[in-house]
Design an enzyme around this catalytic site. Structure first.
Site, PDB file in Angstrom:
ATOM      1  N   LYS A  40       0.839  -1.211   0.000  1.00  0.00           N
ATOM      2  CA  LYS A  40       0.000   0.000   0.000  1.00  0.00           C
ATOM      3  C   LYS A  40       0.868   1.254   0.000  1.00  0.00           C
ATOM      4  CE  LYS A  40      -3.796  -2.406   2.212  1.00  0.00           C
ATOM      5  NZ  LYS A  40      -4.466  -2.798   3.461  1.00  0.00           N
ATOM      6  N   GLN A  84      -4.621  -1.575   9.585  1.00  0.00           N
ATOM      7  CA  GLN A  84      -4.436  -2.874   8.949  1.00  0.00           C
ATOM      8  C   GLN A  84      -4.995  -3.983   9.854  1.00  0.00           C
ATOM      9  OE1 GLN A  84      -3.184  -3.370   5.787  1.00  0.00           O
ATOM     10  NE2 GLN A  84      -3.759  -5.500   6.056  1.00  0.00           N
ATOM     11  N   ASP A 107     -10.906   2.827   4.183  1.00  0.00           N
ATOM     12  CA  ASP A 107     -11.201   1.395   4.044  1.00  0.00           C
ATOM     13  C   ASP A 107     -12.715   1.157   4.068  1.00  0.00           C
ATOM     14  OD1 ASP A 107      -9.419  -0.558   3.446  1.00  0.00           O
ATOM     15  OD2 ASP A 107      -8.900  -1.075   5.516  1.00  0.00           O
TER      16      ASP A 107
END
Ligand SMILES: NC(=O)c1ccc[n+]([C@@H]2O[C@H](COP(=O)([O-])OP(=O)(O)OC[C@H]3O[C@@H](n4cnc5c(N)ncnc54)[C@H](OP(=O)(O)O)[C@@H]3O)[C@@H](O)[C@H]2O)c1
Length: 282
Positions: A40, A84, A107
């Site tokens: 990422k 994450q 997200d």
């Protein structure tokens, strides 16, 4: 898609004098998570974004992680934040995700953003299901009226994908069935799919005879299996037995290399959307 985004990011940076920024909070050193965070960071830098990873030890308390998230929330120079997952077992991921400012939750996992998605007014749709929809659009797969069967009901993949494909408009308007461990006769259901999405985290769950000839197969699974022949000692496989499925399906995504890169591209897109929204009216 990343090249297209890079052009839009360049235009943003010229206009506002600073690039959009993505902050990733990584707790611990789970090898797969370390790899994902690295990918990422690399992709966001290549696209012209400011990228930073906030790395915290695996022993961090829930409060320590939330403090890190809140500090990013307050910083106007940070427009995109993601934590994450999975987090170490002693930290409840729901509590941490709820601490993210929903306007920076690129997200799309904050309940507010999941709610908007379910209401048919998505702000940040979670990156993996958005990427799957985009793949279907780019490959001209007819989703309208198609029967889509999704194996998996997680908040990250299965549920939001069902909401996206149930929507109206391009790349949606499907009839959706969601399967899980309580589903009876999985094979009967998967064989009725025009589009079959495997997101169960079970290697080789979907065998060739579970696929209707000509169906489109999207393999979301990323599973590490031992492979002593490799330097790393493992290899990545999906949830679909590729060798069997490839002879039956009309289109199929590989693992690695299919849904994963699309997920990252959509994350960058969500970050740009967050950065543009933060500048609106300024
Ligand atoms: N490529 C990417 O970018 C990306 C992104 C996210 C996830 N993934 C991968 O996608 C997979 C799923 O991730 P996740 O986070 O959604 O996993 P998860 O939270 O573990 O959810 C798995 C889902 O699959 C269902 N399931 C498990 N075994 C099944 C079976 N035998 N038959 C039918 N359903 C079954 C589970 O049912 P229950 O609810 O009944 O337990 C659950 O709903 C993993 O391999 C993950 O690594 C890839």
């Amino acid at each position: 898609m990343r090249a297209r985004l890079a052009g839009e990011i360049e235009a943003f940076t010229k206009r506002f004098g600073i690039a959009p920024s993505l902050s990733v909070v990584l707790v611990g050193e789970d090898p797969a998570s370390v790899t994902y965070v690295g990918a990422k960071e690399k992709a966001s830098r290549e696209a012209g974004m400011i990228s930073e990873a906030v790395r915290l030890p695996a022993t961090s308390s829930k409060d320590r992680v939330i403090t890190a998230v809140e500090s990013l929330n307050r910083d106007p120079a940070r427009q995109g934040i993601l934590v994450q997952l999975p987090l170490p077992r002693h930290i409840d991921p729901d509590v941490v995700v709820q601490a993210i400012d929903p306007t920076k939750d690129v997200d799309g996992l904050h309940p507010y953003n999941l709610g908007l998605l379910l209401a048919g007014r998505p702000r940040f749709a979670p990156a993996t299901p958005s990427g799957i929809q985009q793949l279907l659009i780019e490959e001209n797969v007819e989703t309208s009226g198609a029967h889509v069967v999704i194996c998996g009901r997680s908040n990250i993949v299965g549920r939001p994908l069902a909401a996206i494909l149930l929507g109206r408009g391009k790349g949606a308007n499907s009839t959706v069935t969601v399967c899980h461990t309580g589903t009876r006769d999985l094979k009967v259901i998967t064989r009725s799919a025009d589009i079959l999405v495997a997101a169960a985290g079970q290697p080789d769950l979907i065998r060739g005879d579970m696929i209707r000839p000509g169906a489109v197969v999207i393999d979301v699974g990323v599973n590490r299996i031992n492979d002593p022949g490799r330097k790393s000692g493992f290899r990545l496989v999906g949830d679909v037995k590729f060798d069997e499925a490839v002879d039956v399906a009309s289109l199929i995504t590989p693992v690695p290399g299919g849904v994963g890169p699309m997920t990252i591209a959509m994350l960058l897109r969500n970050t740009l959307v967050a950065a543009l929204a933060s500048r609106a009216g300024k």
